[in-house]
Scaffold this active site. Structure first.
Site, PDB file in Angstrom:
ATOM      1  N   GLU A 100      34.284  49.186  42.159  1.00  0.00           N
ATOM      2  CA  GLU A 100      34.862  48.107  42.977  1.00  0.00           C
ATOM      3  C   GLU A 100      34.524  46.791  42.308  1.00  0.00           C
ATOM      4  OE1 GLU A 100      37.107  48.487  45.341  1.00  0.00           O
ATOM      5  OE2 GLU A 100      36.921  50.559  44.690  1.00  0.00           O
ATOM      6  N   CYS A 153      33.763  38.874  46.815  1.00  0.00           N
ATOM      7  CA  CYS A 153      34.919  39.351  46.053  1.00  0.00           C
ATOM      8  C   CYS A 153      36.193  39.097  46.847  1.00  0.00           C
ATOM      9  CB  CYS A 153      34.766  40.825  45.738  1.00  0.00           C
ATOM     10  SG  CYS A 153      34.495  41.819  47.205  1.00  0.00           S
TER      11      CYS A 153
END
Ligand SMILES: NC(=O)c1ccc[n+]([C@@H]2O[C@H](COP(=O)([O-])OP(=O)(O)OC[C@H]3O[C@@H](n4cnc5c(N)ncnc54)[C@H](O)[C@@H]3O)[C@@H](O)[C@H]2O)c1
Ligand SMILES: N[C@@H](CCC=O)C(=O)O
Length: 515
Positions: A286, A320
């Site tokens: 990720e 993020c």
């Protein structure tokens, strides 16, 4: 009977009782700063000469803790421990594994503010952000425990007369968990326990800026009854220990969360079959984001501005999922930009121990330098309307910064800055706004502020991100409610906190018995 999963509520710090409790936790944790922490290999404490020092990013001189640092020899020892522990742990009943997660969740819930206070000191998280990180760690434990119970007997398959077919999930083996500093509790804990509850054993390499909170979590797992060797705690250099473990023949899978470049490096190295290796390594990665909020001309413009500012500057934009790009349709552009400017200028920056400060520091000097250099680039590429200054005399503080009138092709519209900087572009219509939003190599989160049902459905199909939100900001996914993960260079779209996540740590086995 097991109560159904519900996410851990966030603390209301407007209540004096909760605010006082947080102040008490801050005081208690402050008294514990500066202590030393060993590695944990096979349940044993290992102290090394080489250390990692963790400092408070809001007060550079304040030592949060000193952690032993693994080298390749100790990483090898930890690998052997995990390899041996897998022999038993893989056959430990799913119920027993899940119970350890539930027990760990209960322990953390009782010590919630203490954990959050560690996050305030070690990661520079303001109260609400630290509280959300701790709540998410609890959620991962509660959710993955229940998910494991739901899949412990596999999935139903058909059997013909005279045969008995089963389809079960079995664990993979030894996993390497590599976690980032920005959700140093939730992501570190979530990725670790997903691997463990599914019957794997792991080596946990937390980020070097936030190793103390990870140690505190290992203590909780131990208290909850996790056997020795199932989780081995080995902070160390990414380049030295990380590469060694990614390459190791016993590594069956890698669960990585972090930047695009490191994720790609791990993916590439993991694809190489080393001597003695008998499987294809699995990579869960990720990675980064360049996340956009699109504002339609038919929209609640106050909601738009509030969503932009919260998503861009919560935890100093170090998510993020943070909004780092905004695309606004021409007709409402000036009004939204003016309100974003006003709201941003009202944000108070400072030490997050003080709850009146909305924006805390950025994580370290490297981040400070990177962000401030992007601010200089932004001054060439757009019109600075808020912020633009920074101060690292005491801690790494960057003023929330907004650039308007930025070309969609500008670097600050394309590259992940990972700090409190947002770039705004104008689009002539909604379709163009979505096209600009999609014009990035990332595909993690996005949001659309619109009252137009046709445009919402248009975006639902065409806005290519793993987590798309309507009429709200683009941060703050909740475990079990908004499974999280992105497309393209944002990673393998593993959807942490989702119904398929645990299976990524398992392999399916078919058995067919003739009766
Ligand atoms: N998609 C998501 O769910 C998600 C969540 C949080 C953060 N992120 C991303 O993470 C980044 C910020 O975190 P970061 O600065 O900690 O990222 P990073 O990539 O620098 O570090 C992440 C981890 O990788 C380790 N590492 C570094 N080099 C390595 C190597 N060669 N081999 C193995 N491990 C190595 C680091 O020590 C750390 O533990 C941002 O790009 C952000 O977008 C993504
Ligand atoms: N899951 C978090 C982001 C994690 C990455 O930094 C969110 O949805 O805001």
């Amino acid at each position: 009977m097991m109560i159904p999963y519900k996410h851990e509520p966030f603390t209301d710090f407007t209540s004096n009782e909760h605010a006082d409790a947080y102040q008490t936790a801050l005081k208690q944790v402050k008294e514990q700063l500066g202590q030393e922490y060993p590695l944990i290999i096979n349940g044993e404490k290992v102290t090394t000469e080489q250390k990692i020092s963790s400092y408070n990013p809001a007060k550079k001189s304040e030592l949060v803790g000193v952690v032993s640092k693994a080298d390749q020899e100790l990483a090898e020892k930890a690998m052997q421990a995990a390899h041996t522990a897998f022999g038993e742990w893989q056959y430990t009943p799913a119920e027993v594994r899940a119970d350890i997660l539930f027990k760990a969740a209960a322990i953390i819930r009782r010590r919630k503010h203490e954990f959050s206070a560690w996050l305030t000191f070690e990661a520079g998280k303001p109260w609400n952000e630290a509280d959300a990180d701790t709540a998410e760690a609890i959620d991962f434990l509660e959710y993955y425990g229940r998910q494991m119970l739901a899949i412990k007997d596999g999935q139903p398959v058909e059997s013909r007369v005279g045969e008995f077919n089963r389809y079960d999930y079995i664990p993979l083996g030894v996993g390497v968990i590599i976690s980032p500093w920005n959700f140093p509790f939730a992501i570190m804990a979530g990725t670790t326990v997903a691997a463990v509850v599914t019957g794997n054993t792991v080596l946990l390499k937390p980020a070097s800026t936030t190793p103390v909170v990870a140690y505190k979590f290992i203590e909780v797992l131990e208290e909850a009854g996790l056997p020795a060797g199932v989780v081995n705690y080995i902070p160390g250099s990414g380049a030295e220990v990380g590469d060694y473990l990614v390459d190791h023949k016993h590594t069956r899978f890698i669960s990585f969360t972090g930047s695009r470049d490191v994720g790609l490096r791990i993916n590439q190295r993991a694809s190489v079959v080393n001597e003695g290796q008998i499987w294809i390594k699995r990579v869960i990665a990720e990675m980064g984001g360049k996340d956009t909020i699109v504002v339609d001309k038919e929209a609640d413009l106050e909601l738009a501005a509030q969503s932009i500012v919260k998503s861009a500057f919560g935890f100093s934009g170090q998510k993020c999922s943070a909004c780092s790009r905004v695309v606004i349709v021409d007709e409402v552009y000036d009004e939204v930009v003016a309100r974003v400017e006003e709201l941003t200028k009202a944000l108070q920056v400072g030490n997050p121990e003080d709850p009146t400060n909305y924006t805390g520091p950025v994580i370290d000097e490297a981040a400070f330098n990177k962000i401030t250099s992007y601010i200089e680039i932004g001054k060439e590429e757009g019109r600075l309307i808020a912020g633009g200054t920074a101060d690292q005399s005491e801690g790494y503080f960057v003023q929330p910064t907004v650039f308007a009138d930025v070309s969609p092709e500008a670097r600050i519209m394309k590259e992940e800055i990972f700090g409190p900087v947002v770039a705004i572009s104008k689009a002539s219509n909604f379709e163009e706004a979505i096209a600009i939003a999609n014009d990035t190599e990332y595909g993690l989160t996005g949001a659309v502020i619109s009252k137009n049902r046709t445009n919402i459905e248009y975006a639902r199909q065409r806005f290519h991100v793993g987590n798309l939100y309507f009429n709200r900001g683009c941060t703050g996914a909740i475990v079990g409610y908004q499974p999280f993960g992105g497309f393209n260079m944002s990673g393998t779209d593993s959807k942490a906190g989702g119904p398929d996540y645990l299976q990524l740590h398992m392999q399916a086995k078919t058995t067919s018995e003739t009766l």
